[in-house]
Design an enzyme around this catalytic site. Sequence first.
Site, short mmCIF file in Angstrom:
data_model
loop_
_atom_site.label_atom_id
_atom_site.label_comp_id
_atom_site.label_asym_id
_atom_site.label_seq_id
_atom_site.Cartn_x
_atom_site.Cartn_y
_atom_site.Cartn_z
CB THR A 135 -10.55 3.61 3.61
OG1 THR A 135 -11.46 4.16 2.67
CG2 THR A 135 -10.56 4.48 4.86
CG ASP A 136 -10.49 5.96 -1.53
OD1 ASP A 136 -11.39 5.62 -0.73
OD2 ASP A 136 -10.67 6.00 -2.76
CD GLU A 137 -15.37 6.07 2.66
OE1 GLU A 137 -15.92 6.86 3.45
OE2 GLU A 137 -15.86 5.00 2.31
CE1 TYR A 160 -13.93 2.67 7.92
CE2 TYR A 160 -14.52 3.92 5.95
CZ TYR A 160 -13.81 2.90 6.56
OH TYR A 160 -12.98 2.10 5.82
CE LYS A 164 -9.19 2.01 8.26
NZ LYS A 164 -8.68 0.72 8.80
#
Length: 282
Positions: A135-137, A160, A164
């Site tokens: 994810t880009d998070e 979260y 990741k």
Amino acid sequence: MKKNKKNIIITGGAGFIGSHLVCTFVKKYPEYNIINIDNLSYASDLDNLNSIKSAKNYAFYKIDIRDESSILNIFKKYKIDNVIHLAAESHVDNSILNPIKFADTNVIGTLNLLDIARKYWNSDFQNKCFFHVSTDEVYGSLGNKGSFTEKSAYNPRSPYSASKAASDHFVCSYNNTFGMPTLISNCSNNFGPHQFEEKLIPLMITKIFNEEKLPIYGNGQNVRDWLFVEDHIDAIDLIFHKGTIGENYNIGGDNELKNIDVINELIIRIDKNLSRPKGYSK
């Protein structure tokens, strides 16, 4: 040109993005064997796979990605030469309530898969690949201008995104330490058919349809980039077949919108389709 036969594990293949990927690969590449591994958590749905469940090049196994012996048995049974890893706990709010669960699944689960692949392939990495879908998070929050790139520094802001980020780093470490052929993609916010209701767009659609109060966080001014799930699948397909081993790839929709603007547009469209007065929903 005929493509080489591949035996591919896709983890999380009964989830939102995973089910779209499994259906695409099973139909598009009949010469590939697609082995779907999913623990069938609350956000998974095997009904999303009804169109391919009887396909000769498809098999499903209910397995937790932390289950070393069961995963290894799948590698041996199907002579697995590629992994596309999507299985993950993914809801930010849930990660705040239970960070340990996210670390256990997203970090330890990914590390377990990596190590099983490393040992099973036994340094014979020709025509092998471990593709980690992330994810880009992991990059944190973006300012008012610009965009993330593959060179952006990691700055996770939730349990979260931290889980990741850690799993991304483990994938990179296996490439650097063991020479394992790896790929990583970091995508923006997906939307589309079969998305679980906890996510913004399906949640708001349901609330608007049922004339319920809309749970808007803050003032709704947070900006997200929205990526249609089928466009994401096209990107994964391209990276898997033509990506440079060891590289990271960002996948975005170039479609940045404020949350409040997305919600207002949903209100307009749903009220219109239901023949409600303009601005009926609250």
